[in-house]
Enzyme design. Structure first.
Site, PDB file in Angstrom:
ATOM      1  N   THR A  45      53.069   8.972  48.806  1.00  0.00           N
ATOM      2  CA  THR A  45      53.258   9.685  50.669  1.00  0.00           C
ATOM      3  C   THR A  45      53.638  11.791  49.895  1.00  0.00           C
ATOM      4  O   THR A  45      53.970  11.737  50.016  1.00  0.00           O
ATOM      5  CB  THR A  45      54.215   9.187  51.145  1.00  0.00           C
ATOM      6  OG1 THR A  45      53.768   7.352  51.401  1.00  0.00           O
ATOM      7  CG2 THR A  45      53.880   9.671  52.348  1.00  0.00           C
ATOM      8  N   SER A  47      52.753  15.867  51.349  1.00  0.00           N
ATOM      9  CA  SER A  47      51.056  16.518  51.579  1.00  0.00           C
ATOM     10  C   SER A  47      50.496  16.794  50.358  1.00  0.00           C
ATOM     11  O   SER A  47      49.257  17.464  50.920  1.00  0.00           O
ATOM     12  CB  SER A  47      51.748  18.177  52.024  1.00  0.00           C
ATOM     13  OG  SER A  47      52.722  18.794  51.038  1.00  0.00           O
ATOM     14  N   ALA A 100      56.447  14.869  44.721  1.00  0.00           N
ATOM     15  CA  ALA A 100      57.868  15.474  44.010  1.00  0.00           C
ATOM     16  C   ALA A 100      58.255  16.125  44.606  1.00  0.00           C
ATOM     17  O   ALA A 100      57.652  17.513  44.790  1.00  0.00           O
ATOM     18  CB  ALA A 100      57.845  15.180  42.151  1.00  0.00           C
ATOM     19  N   ASP A 101      60.011  16.053  44.910  1.00  0.00           N
ATOM     20  CA  ASP A 101      60.469  16.998  45.872  1.00  0.00           C
ATOM     21  C   ASP A 101      60.686  17.858  44.749  1.00  0.00           C
ATOM     22  O   ASP A 101      61.338  19.247  44.948  1.00  0.00           O
ATOM     23  CB  ASP A 101      61.535  16.965  46.523  1.00  0.00           C
ATOM     24  CG  ASP A 101      60.633  15.664  47.633  1.00  0.00           C
ATOM     25  OD1 ASP A 101      59.691  16.468  48.573  1.00  0.00           O
ATOM     26  OD2 ASP A 101      61.599  14.664  47.992  1.00  0.00           O
ATOM     27  N   LYS A 111      62.984  12.161  44.927  1.00  0.00           N
ATOM     28  CA  LYS A 111      61.911  12.026  45.732  1.00  0.00           C
ATOM     29  C   LYS A 111      62.232  11.478  47.188  1.00  0.00           C
ATOM     30  O   LYS A 111      63.440  12.040  47.624  1.00  0.00           O
ATOM     31  CB  LYS A 111      60.938  10.854  44.972  1.00  0.00           C
ATOM     32  CG  LYS A 111      59.752  11.420  44.885  1.00  0.00           C
ATOM     33  CD  LYS A 111      58.372  10.663  43.484  1.00  0.00           C
ATOM     34  CE  LYS A 111      58.443  10.485  45.133  1.00  0.00           C
ATOM     35  NZ  LYS A 111      57.615  10.693  45.298  1.00  0.00           N
ATOM     36  N   GLY A 113      61.610  13.339  50.537  1.00  0.00           N
ATOM     37  CA  GLY A 113      61.602  14.241  51.574  1.00  0.00           C
ATOM     38  C   GLY A 113      61.016  14.018  52.957  1.00  0.00           C
ATOM     39  O   GLY A 113      61.380  13.736  53.384  1.00  0.00           O
ATOM     40  N   GLY A 114      60.253  13.021  52.212  1.00  0.00           N
ATOM     41  CA  GLY A 114      59.229  12.431  54.071  1.00  0.00           C
ATOM     42  C   GLY A 114      60.434  11.025  54.182  1.00  0.00           C
ATOM     43  O   GLY A 114      58.995  10.111  54.826  1.00  0.00           O
ATOM     44  N   GLU A 120      58.109   3.737  48.039  1.00  0.00           N
ATOM     45  CA  GLU A 120      57.661   4.945  46.029  1.00  0.00           C
ATOM     46  C   GLU A 120      58.121   4.539  45.088  1.00  0.00           C
ATOM     47  O   GLU A 120      57.254   4.496  44.257  1.00  0.00           O
ATOM     48  CB  GLU A 120      57.771   5.983  46.256  1.00  0.00           C
ATOM     49  CG  GLU A 120      56.971   6.564  47.722  1.00  0.00           C
ATOM     50  CD  GLU A 120      57.542   8.248  47.915  1.00  0.00           C
ATOM     51  OE1 GLU A 120      56.925   9.241  48.760  1.00  0.00           O
ATOM     52  OE2 GLU A 120      58.248   8.902  47.873  1.00  0.00           O
TER      53      GLU A 120
HETATM   54  O1  DER Z   1      58.999  12.105  50.470  1.00  0.00           O
HETATM   55  C1  DER Z   1      58.375  11.835  49.848  1.00  0.00           C
HETATM   56  O2  DER Z   1      58.665  11.706  48.621  1.00  0.00           O
HETATM   57  C2  DER Z   1      57.486  12.883  48.544  1.00  0.00           C
HETATM   58  O3  DER Z   1      56.470  12.194  47.789  1.00  0.00           O
HETATM   59  C3  DER Z   1      58.238  14.508  47.868  1.00  0.00           C
HETATM   60  O4  DER Z   1      58.568  13.381  47.558  1.00  0.00           O
HETATM   61  C4  DER Z   1      56.423  15.433  47.999  1.00  0.00           C
HETATM   62  O5  DER Z   1      56.525  15.985  49.465  1.00  0.00           O
HETATM   63  P1  DER Z   1      54.994  16.860  49.263  1.00  0.00           P
HETATM   64  O6  DER Z   1      53.808  16.556  48.306  1.00  0.00           O
HETATM   65  O7  DER Z   1      55.083  16.829  50.810  1.00  0.00           O
HETATM   66  O8  DER Z   1      56.198  17.655  48.757  1.00  0.00           O
END
Ligand code: DER
Length: 231
Positions: A45, A47, A100-101, A111, A113-114, A120
């Site tokens: 999940t 961007s 990943a963040d 991870k 951020g979303g 996940e």
């Molecule tokens: O929220 C999450 O776990 C996402 O996978 C995050 O780790 C990466 O989100 P991004 O590709 O929007 O930076």
């Protein structure tokens, strides 16, 4: 999470991607090329995964089945014609690919951020190969807060107090009804913090992913694509 398009560009042509979005696309395209017909594929999940989905759909594979980690990924995958299934139907996954963040030099990840880290982690754990895709700014020397949490709603304020400093995030609950929050203290040794979070009642899941879970990290930067194999 709109599919960003332009997925037909080859990974080779993207060495030296300079913007963050170009880097996300480069890593995503390289990961999409690891998928072969016959594979069961976990879809993360975020961007970066938003670049993966059209890249994977653009491969023209005819015999893959996918498991999505969020309603947004499920919707986008469906729109792109990627065949969706469930872990229980597939019994396991050959590969899972996710963003990943933060990624540290040992392969520890932050991870969530979303807010999708629980699903996940379930999907990554079910995969024989877990591939992380990231733009260069996600590579850090050491992990830092915030570390995402998903909490059982019952007495969540108490759970947060036991983990202080920690606070609820101003976002909707997860699709599974959990409250999304963040641990805001020192990370220090990620293994020690992960153990603490694992044994704290009320924590459904946290966003620390151990290197043992990670097969390959693809980090795209201005100098090209870096491949890291943790451990
Ligand atoms: O929220 C999450 O776990 C996402 O996978 C995050 O780790 C990466 O989100 P991004 O590709 O929007 O930076």
């Amino acid at each position: 999470m709109a599919p960003p398009g332009a997925a037909e560009r080859s990974a080779a042509s993207l060495s030296g991607a300079s913007t963050v979005d170009e880097q996300k696309r480069a890593a995503a395209i390289a990961a999409a090329e690891l998928v072969q017909d016959g594979m069961r594929v976990g879809l993360g999940t975020g961007s970066t995964v938003a670049f993966l989905l059209p890249a994977l759909a653009g491969r023209g594979l005819t015999d893959i089945r996918c498991v999505a980690t969020s309603p947004a990924t499920e919707r986008d995958a469906r729109e792109l014609g990627l065949p969706l299934s469930t872990l229980s139907q597939l019994g396991g996954l050959d590969i899972a690919i996710d963003g990943a963040d933060q990624v540290d030099p040992h392969g520890w990840l932050v991870k969530g951020g979303g807010g999708a880290h629980t699903r996940e982690k379930i999907v990554a754990s079910a995969a024989s190969t877990f591939v992380v895709i990231a733009s260069a700014e996600k590579a850090v020397a050491s992990l830092r807060a915030p570390v995402p949490l998903e909490l059982v709603p019952f007495e969540a304020a108490h759970t947060l107090a036991t983990l202080a400093p920690a606070q609820l995030r101003d976002v909707p609950p997860s699709p599974d009804g959990g409250l999304i929050a963040d641990y805001l203290g020192e990370v220090g040794d990620p293994a020690t913090l992960a153990e603490l979070l694992d044994r704290t009642p009320g924590v459904v899941e946290h966003g620390l992913f151990a290197p043992e879970l990670v097969s390959l990290v693809l980090i795209a930067g201005a100098d090209g694509l870096q491949r890291r194999v943790p451990g």
